[in-house]
Design a protein around this motif. Structure first.
Motif, PDB file in Angstrom:
ATOM      1  N   THR A  51      91.608  20.986  11.420  1.00 55.66           N
ATOM      2  CA  THR A  51      91.386  22.360  11.857  1.00 55.66           C
ATOM      3  C   THR A  51      90.412  22.407  13.028  1.00 55.66           C
ATOM      4  N   ILE A  52      90.059  21.230  13.536  1.00 53.57           N
ATOM      5  CA  ILE A  52      89.088  21.143  14.627  1.00 53.57           C
ATOM      6  C   ILE A  52      89.773  20.551  15.864  1.00 53.57           C
ATOM      7  N   ILE A  53      89.721  21.254  16.967  1.00 52.51           N
ATOM      8  CA  ILE A  53      90.242  20.706  18.226  1.00 52.51           C
ATOM      9  C   ILE A  53      89.121  20.832  19.254  1.00 52.51           C
ATOM     10  N   ASN A  54      88.816  19.772  19.986  1.00 52.91           N
ATOM     11  CA  ASN A  54      87.815  19.900  21.027  1.00 52.91           C
ATOM     12  C   ASN A  54      88.091  18.911  22.147  1.00 52.91           C
ATOM     13  N   THR A  55      87.362  19.064  23.235  1.00 54.58           N
ATOM     14  CA  THR A  55      87.635  18.239  24.416  1.00 54.58           C
ATOM     15  C   THR A  55      86.840  16.942  24.404  1.00 54.58           C
ATOM     16  N   ARG A  56      85.876  16.807  23.474  1.00 51.78           N
ATOM     17  CA  ARG A  56      85.032  15.605  23.467  1.00 51.78           C
ATOM     18  C   ARG A  56      85.396  14.625  22.368  1.00 51.78           C
ATOM     19  N   GLY A  57      86.234  15.037  21.480  1.00 53.34           N
ATOM     20  CA  GLY A  57      86.635  14.142  20.391  1.00 53.34           C
ATOM     21  C   GLY A  57      85.620  14.076  19.265  1.00 53.34           C
ATOM     22  N   SER A  58      84.566  14.886  19.313  1.00 59.61           N
ATOM     23  CA  SER A  58      83.610  14.905  18.214  1.00 59.61           C
ATOM     24  C   SER A  58      84.065  15.948  17.192  1.00 59.61           C
ATOM     25  N   ASN A  59      83.354  15.998  16.065  1.00 56.99           N
ATOM     26  CA  ASN A  59      83.791  16.888  15.004  1.00 56.99           C
ATOM     27  C   ASN A  59      83.288  18.320  15.184  1.00 56.99           C
ATOM     28  N   GLU A  60      83.375  18.804  16.376  1.00 55.67           N
ATOM     29  CA  GLU A  60      82.949  20.184  16.632  1.00 55.67           C
ATOM     30  C   GLU A  60      83.936  20.820  17.591  1.00 55.67           C
ATOM     31  N   PHE A  61      84.038  22.139  17.463  1.00 58.78           N
ATOM     32  CA  PHE A  61      84.853  22.869  18.423  1.00 58.78           C
ATOM     33  C   PHE A  61      84.139  22.933  19.765  1.00 58.78           C
ATOM     34  N   ASP A  62      84.895  22.894  20.842  1.00 61.78           N
ATOM     35  CA  ASP A  62      84.370  23.244  22.145  1.00 61.78           C
ATOM     36  C   ASP A  62      83.894  24.701  22.028  1.00 61.78           C
ATOM     37  N   SER A  63      82.745  25.036  22.637  1.00 59.92           N
ATOM     38  CA  SER A  63      82.177  26.374  22.399  1.00 59.92           C
ATOM     39  C   SER A  63      83.115  27.489  22.881  1.00 59.92           C
ATOM     40  N   ARG A  64      83.819  27.255  23.998  1.00 56.77           N
ATOM     41  CA  ARG A  64      84.746  28.281  24.488  1.00 56.77           C
ATOM     42  C   ARG A  64      85.920  28.464  23.519  1.00 56.77           C
TER      43      ARG A  64
END
Lengths: 226, 222
Positions: free
Chosen positions: B171-184
């Motif tokens: 349920t997490i997608i981000n541009t850095r590959g870490s376990n957090e959402f990109d803030s935008r």
């Protein structure tokens, strides 16, 4: 509590006595299962599936036969009360919880009876080798219980509706599908000796059966009284 | 202008901003083909609304069994219908994403299997409603089935996708590959969730009013 048990046992015994008199549900369940088993055994047989695919594909076929056979006969427990107009008398004779327990007991006897005949025959005819026999037995027992709990409450609902026969499958199957997925996975695990899969399946099946038991016990008086 | 009208316009503006932001404010996430990751802003809220609608249907069914108010039965059936609609939309958007990512609309992934079973369960609920003539009996029996149906939701949403290996992204997608959402991503996704929830509330209110009028007319004819 003891009165509840006595009443529930009386309801189950009455159902078993009338069932052995007419054998409608037993014939439906047994003949359906045997016919499908014969068809599967004839068309697929023990050697048409590769050794690698056997644990999973034979588990799929086994549970499909059990589930569809159950759907052919487990609605009788309540439908026959409505058809023979004996439901009002039963409402006077026993408490709703006792009736639910008794009907559940009757359906459990039917499903375990079906499994006792069908599963050994299936394993022999299809050449299905099970590595974890204990785990397989536990999956059968817990799966049979969850199957009986869900079909008992759905049978109680459809007995009060029109077009009962078709509706039983329509209402039961979607509720049973998650259970079917768990049981197939667990049986395949028992066949190829993966104890971890058997354990996670048992956890899922028992929790589903347990929750359905509690919810059914709470909701049955509403279905029975209205 | 009434408060309801103001809220409607606010919802329109909010949804418009969410749609524009979904396409222009965030960059496509890494690890996803082309612009496909943007579908998360519509797919996730649709799945959320489907589960929310089924939860509302379950709660109003419990309330019906307690109070025997026909309005609760209307609320339960309208919410189940909306849940079915949003589940179909979530399935469709998921299939579009699957086609882009894995070159196949449908591959019986555990999450696809779960949502299909949910669709079948709530379609069965509507079939049950159609099979009982007596309004009171229909209301109480379908309330019981709605509660039973919701009991399976945790197994389908949480257990099945976790027991079996799934292609579905976390349920997490981000541009850095870490376990957090990109803030935008977080901002737009949260805004979309709020917008879709507002849309559900609006549709639910209209649905309940239409069904109440329909029932009143039926009683007048009888």
């Amino acid at each position: 509590m003891s009165r509840l048990l006595v009443e529930a046992l009386a309801v189950a015994a009455k159902d078993l006595r009338t069932e052995f008199r007419t054998r409608v549900a037993l014939n439906a369940l047994g003949l359906f299962a045997l016919t499908v088993l014969a068809a599967v055994s004839y068309t697929v047989g023990p050697y048409r599936i590769t050794a690698e695919d056997r644990p999973f594909l034979l588990a799929v076929l086994l549970w499909i036969v059990i589930f569809f056979a159950a759907l052919a006969g487990l609605d009788r427990s309540f439908v026959k009360e409505e058809e023979s107009h004996t439901a009002p008398l039963l409402r006077l004779a026993a408490s709703p919880t006792a009736v639910w327990l008794g009907k559940l007991g009757f359906n459990l006897v039917l499903i375990y009876f079906l499994m006792a005949i069908l599963v050994p025959l299936y394993c022999i005819l299809m050449g299905y080798k099970i590595q974890l026999v204990g785990g397989f037995a536990l999956i059968l027992v817990s799966g049979g219980y969850a199957l009986a709990v869900i079909t008992t409450i759905v049978a109680a609902i459809i007995a009060r509706a029109l077009t009962r026969g078709a509706l039983f499958s329509v209402l039961s199957l979607p509720l049973l599908l998650p259970l079917l997925i768990f049981l197939i996975q667990g049986t395949a695990g028992a066949a190829d000796g993966t104890a971890e899969t058997v354990t996670s399946t048992l956890r899922a099946v028992l929790s589903m059966g347990g929750i359905m038991t509690i919810v059914s016990a709470m909701l049955f008086p509403v279905v029975w009284a209205d | 202008m009434r408060v309801a009208d103001i809220l409607k316009w606010l919802l329109f503006a909010w949804t418009a901003v969410v749609i524009v932001s979904a396409f222009f404010y965030v960059r496509p996430a890494e690890g996803f083909i082309g612009e496909s990751s943007r579908i998360v802003f519509f797919h996730v809220p649709m799945a959320w609304i489907a589960v929310l609608a089924f939860l509302v249907s379950c709660i109003t069914s419990v309330m019906y069994l307690k109070r025997r108010d026909p309005k609760d039965d209307i609320r339960a059936s309208v919410s189940a219908g909306l849940g079915l609609l949003f589940a179909v939309l979530a399935t469709t958007t998921g299939a579009v994403f699957a086609r882009i990512m894995w070159n196949s609309y449908w591959n019986w992934d555990p999450r696809q299997t779960s949502i299909t079973i949910l669709l079948l369960i709530y379609a069965a609920y509507l079939a049950l409603r159609g099979a009982i003539d007596d309004p009171e009996r229909r209301a109480s029996l379908s309330a019981v089935y709605a509660i039973l149906a919701f009991v399976t939701v945790p197994f389908l949403v949480f257990v099945v996708p976790r027991i079996y290996w799934s292609l579905h992204p976390d349920t997490i997608i981000n541009t850095r590959g870490s376990n957090e959402f990109d803030s935008r991503y977080t901002q737009v996704l949260m805004a979309s969730l709020v917008g879709f929830t507002g849309l559900y509330i609006w549709l639910y209110t209209i649905g309940c009013r239409i069904e109440a009028i329909r029932q009143r007319r039926r009683q007048e004819v009888l």
